[in-house]
Write a protein that holds these residues in place. Sequence first.
Motif, PDB file in Angstrom:
ATOM      1  N   ASP A 324       0.846  -1.097   0.002  1.00  0.00           N
ATOM      2  CA  ASP A 324       0.172   0.093   0.134  1.00  0.00           C
ATOM      3  C   ASP A 324       0.926   1.288   0.187  1.00  0.00           C
ATOM      4  O   ASP A 324       0.396   2.273  -0.784  1.00  0.00           O
ATOM      5  CB  ASP A 324      -0.883   0.021   1.319  1.00  0.00           C
ATOM      6  N   GLN A 325       1.917   1.191   0.704  1.00  0.00           N
ATOM      7  CA  GLN A 325       3.003   2.291   0.831  1.00  0.00           C
ATOM      8  C   GLN A 325       3.526   2.619  -0.468  1.00  0.00           C
ATOM      9  O   GLN A 325       3.600   3.678  -0.731  1.00  0.00           O
ATOM     10  CB  GLN A 325       3.761   2.299   1.872  1.00  0.00           C
ATOM     11  N   ILE A 329       3.308   5.645  -3.468  1.00  0.00           N
ATOM     12  CA  ILE A 329       4.522   6.604  -4.178  1.00  0.00           C
ATOM     13  C   ILE A 329       4.540   6.401  -5.619  1.00  0.00           C
ATOM     14  O   ILE A 329       4.726   7.614  -6.484  1.00  0.00           O
ATOM     15  CB  ILE A 329       5.837   6.012  -3.501  1.00  0.00           C
ATOM     16  N   ASN A 330       4.462   5.188  -5.966  1.00  0.00           N
ATOM     17  CA  ASN A 330       4.288   4.726  -7.402  1.00  0.00           C
ATOM     18  C   ASN A 330       3.204   3.941  -7.674  1.00  0.00           C
ATOM     19  O   ASN A 330       3.316   2.654  -7.531  1.00  0.00           O
ATOM     20  CB  ASN A 330       5.562   4.177  -7.652  1.00  0.00           C
ATOM     21  N   PRO A 331       1.907   4.411  -8.271  1.00  0.00           N
ATOM     22  CA  PRO A 331       0.715   3.581  -8.218  1.00  0.00           C
ATOM     23  C   PRO A 331       1.112   2.716  -9.672  1.00  0.00           C
ATOM     24  O   PRO A 331       0.313   1.711  -9.490  1.00  0.00           O
ATOM     25  CB  PRO A 331      -0.486   4.735  -8.868  1.00  0.00           C
ATOM     26  N   GLY A 336      -0.452  -4.681 -13.125  1.00  0.00           N
ATOM     27  CA  GLY A 336      -0.596  -5.829 -14.135  1.00  0.00           C
ATOM     28  C   GLY A 336      -0.275  -7.529 -13.622  1.00  0.00           C
ATOM     29  O   GLY A 336      -0.739  -8.172 -14.282  1.00  0.00           O
ATOM     30  N   SER A 337       0.475  -7.122 -12.482  1.00  0.00           N
ATOM     31  CA  SER A 337       0.744  -8.532 -11.580  1.00  0.00           C
ATOM     32  C   SER A 337      -0.345  -8.841 -10.540  1.00  0.00           C
ATOM     33  O   SER A 337      -0.980  -7.935 -10.147  1.00  0.00           O
ATOM     34  CB  SER A 337       2.192  -8.520 -11.199  1.00  0.00           C
ATOM     35  N   ASP A 338      -0.528 -10.126 -10.380  1.00  0.00           N
ATOM     36  CA  ASP A 338      -1.296 -10.514  -9.203  1.00  0.00           C
ATOM     37  C   ASP A 338      -0.865 -10.134  -7.866  1.00  0.00           C
ATOM     38  O   ASP A 338       0.360  -9.898  -7.629  1.00  0.00           O
ATOM     39  CB  ASP A 338      -1.251 -12.183  -9.115  1.00  0.00           C
ATOM     40  N   ILE A 339      -1.791  -9.646  -6.994  1.00  0.00           N
ATOM     41  CA  ILE A 339      -1.348  -9.207  -5.879  1.00  0.00           C
ATOM     42  C   ILE A 339      -0.680 -10.334  -5.052  1.00  0.00           C
ATOM     43  O   ILE A 339       0.646  -9.938  -4.343  1.00  0.00           O
ATOM     44  CB  ILE A 339      -2.738  -8.823  -4.736  1.00  0.00           C
ATOM     45  N   ALA A 340      -0.868 -11.444  -5.112  1.00  0.00           N
ATOM     46  CA  ALA A 340      -0.281 -12.614  -4.406  1.00  0.00           C
ATOM     47  C   ALA A 340       1.424 -12.569  -4.955  1.00  0.00           C
ATOM     48  O   ALA A 340       2.286 -12.890  -4.100  1.00  0.00           O
ATOM     49  CB  ALA A 340      -0.744 -13.966  -4.762  1.00  0.00           C
ATOM     50  N   VAL A 341       1.499 -12.360  -6.099  1.00  0.00           N
ATOM     51  CA  VAL A 341       2.921 -12.523  -6.619  1.00  0.00           C
ATOM     52  C   VAL A 341       3.701 -11.001  -6.070  1.00  0.00           C
ATOM     53  O   VAL A 341       4.806 -11.194  -5.694  1.00  0.00           O
ATOM     54  CB  VAL A 341       2.927 -12.277  -8.215  1.00  0.00           C
ATOM     55  N   LEU A 342       2.738  -9.770  -6.149  1.00  0.00           N
ATOM     56  CA  LEU A 342       3.594  -8.574  -5.490  1.00  0.00           C
ATOM     57  C   LEU A 342       3.897  -8.863  -3.951  1.00  0.00           C
ATOM     58  O   LEU A 342       4.976  -8.439  -3.762  1.00  0.00           O
ATOM     59  CB  LEU A 342       2.744  -7.489  -5.684  1.00  0.00           C
ATOM     60  N   VAL A 359      13.014  -0.210  -2.320  1.00  0.00           N
ATOM     61  CA  VAL A 359      12.031  -1.369  -2.482  1.00  0.00           C
ATOM     62  C   VAL A 359      11.849  -1.384  -4.158  1.00  0.00           C
ATOM     63  O   VAL A 359      11.836  -2.280  -4.965  1.00  0.00           O
ATOM     64  CB  VAL A 359      10.741  -1.514  -1.831  1.00  0.00           C
ATOM     65  N   ILE A 360      11.427  -0.229  -4.701  1.00  0.00           N
ATOM     66  CA  ILE A 360      10.752   0.172  -5.935  1.00  0.00           C
ATOM     67  C   ILE A 360      12.082  -0.214  -6.950  1.00  0.00           C
ATOM     68  O   ILE A 360      11.952  -0.980  -7.704  1.00  0.00           O
ATOM     69  CB  ILE A 360      10.357   1.429  -6.108  1.00  0.00           C
TER      70      ILE A 360
END
Length: 470
Positions: A324-325, A329-331, A336-342, A359-360
Amino acid sequence: MSKNTIKVRFAPSPTGELHLGGARTALFNWLFAQRQNGSFFLRIEDTDKERSKTQYTEQIIDSMKWLGLNWKTPVVYQSGRTERYKHYLNILFKNDLCYRCFCSKDELQQSKVDGHFLYPGTCRNLSEHEIKTKLNQGITFTIRIKIGSGKTMFNDLVYGKNVTDHNELDDFIIIRSDGTPTYNFSVVVDDYEMEISHVIRGDDHLSNTSKQIIIYRALGLKPPQFAHLPMILGPDKKRLSKRHGAPGVQSFADQGYFPDGLLNYLALLGWNPKNDDEIFSLTQLSNKFSLKQVQKKGAIWDEQKLHWISGQHMMQKSSKFILDQVRAINPEWGKGSDIAVLIRILDLMKPRCKSLKEVISLSEPFFISPVVFNDGEKARAWPNQKTASNLIGCLKKLEQIAFWNAQQIESEIKQYVSTKSFSLGKIIMPLRLALFGSLNGPSVYDIIEILGKKEVNKRINFALETFSNI
């Protein structure tokens, strides 16, 4: 003010952004108030009209909010308290405890040349007629307080007993020639009217304290208790400043540091928890903080220690919270990736990062295929064409995997290497470089799982083609 009421304040001047020393002072005041069930106030000392800027006031307030050091509203602005300063100045005039000084800068400089390093009291005993004449002539003046003989003593809660002989002081200025109060005068009036019980600030103000106590006593007011904090020093043991590369608080916010990590580190600059613990939440700090544990010796800024502590706080956050954080910063991150993958990517990156911006940047190879490779890393990972043949064999093995997960991938790669005459590192290094563009990063088996079979195939083949001339 009742005997047990604890009130403290942080009082920055808006002549620049909130720096690390100021943030540490604000933190220690806030922690002391929390520990004592007291109140914490924010006061903007903006009487210096030339240097005070609205943009810095806004930045200081924003930085305080980002740090989470909430104060009791409203914010107090010195610029709006002119009439109160006049009130207390009139008390001094009424009791013949201050006077107008008409000496020009040139006259004061000449006095120093003549050997008077302290103001010699030239205008202290002017007659009413002399004063009226100078006023009618339009001669500008400052206002000085009258200092009698004797000594001023106080007990500092950090440094202990402090004694100043009045022979070391002159009749210092309390009102400038433009009519604005000096720091020492305005701070006394403000602290008294705000009922401040403890003044906690940097030890660069130790020399001001005796002067302020003199003003308190001249006004018939009871001084607060004082505690002076050791300076934060650079590696050269000189006061930390921009020349040491020390950024302001806003810079840490912009880079995506978590405020609790920065506060944790700042707390350890001058405060000793009396054990080996180093990682604290803000709540834990407020439960443990005591001025008795503040050290006198200056604390040396250690950027590597800050990064380590920030990393520890990063690991304590849930990957969902970090996601979420990061998206704030960078929407576009991971779009395009699944939340589980992220979440899986963040699980892998958390131990390697000290800030959200890191992190980014460090996770970028999960989303963008590497096309540029460091020559030094390339030489280490891909020393000759035998590396290519080894990698081709490994790729064929990977293509045969039916259950695509890190555990199975690790097993197959190790089984492949066991049939060859080279070590595991001879295949892991070129794999990591081909897939991630760097020899640094999370486990190569996790990288392979997250990228997927198709992307792994594409990246390895690109590397084989790119490095074919080695």
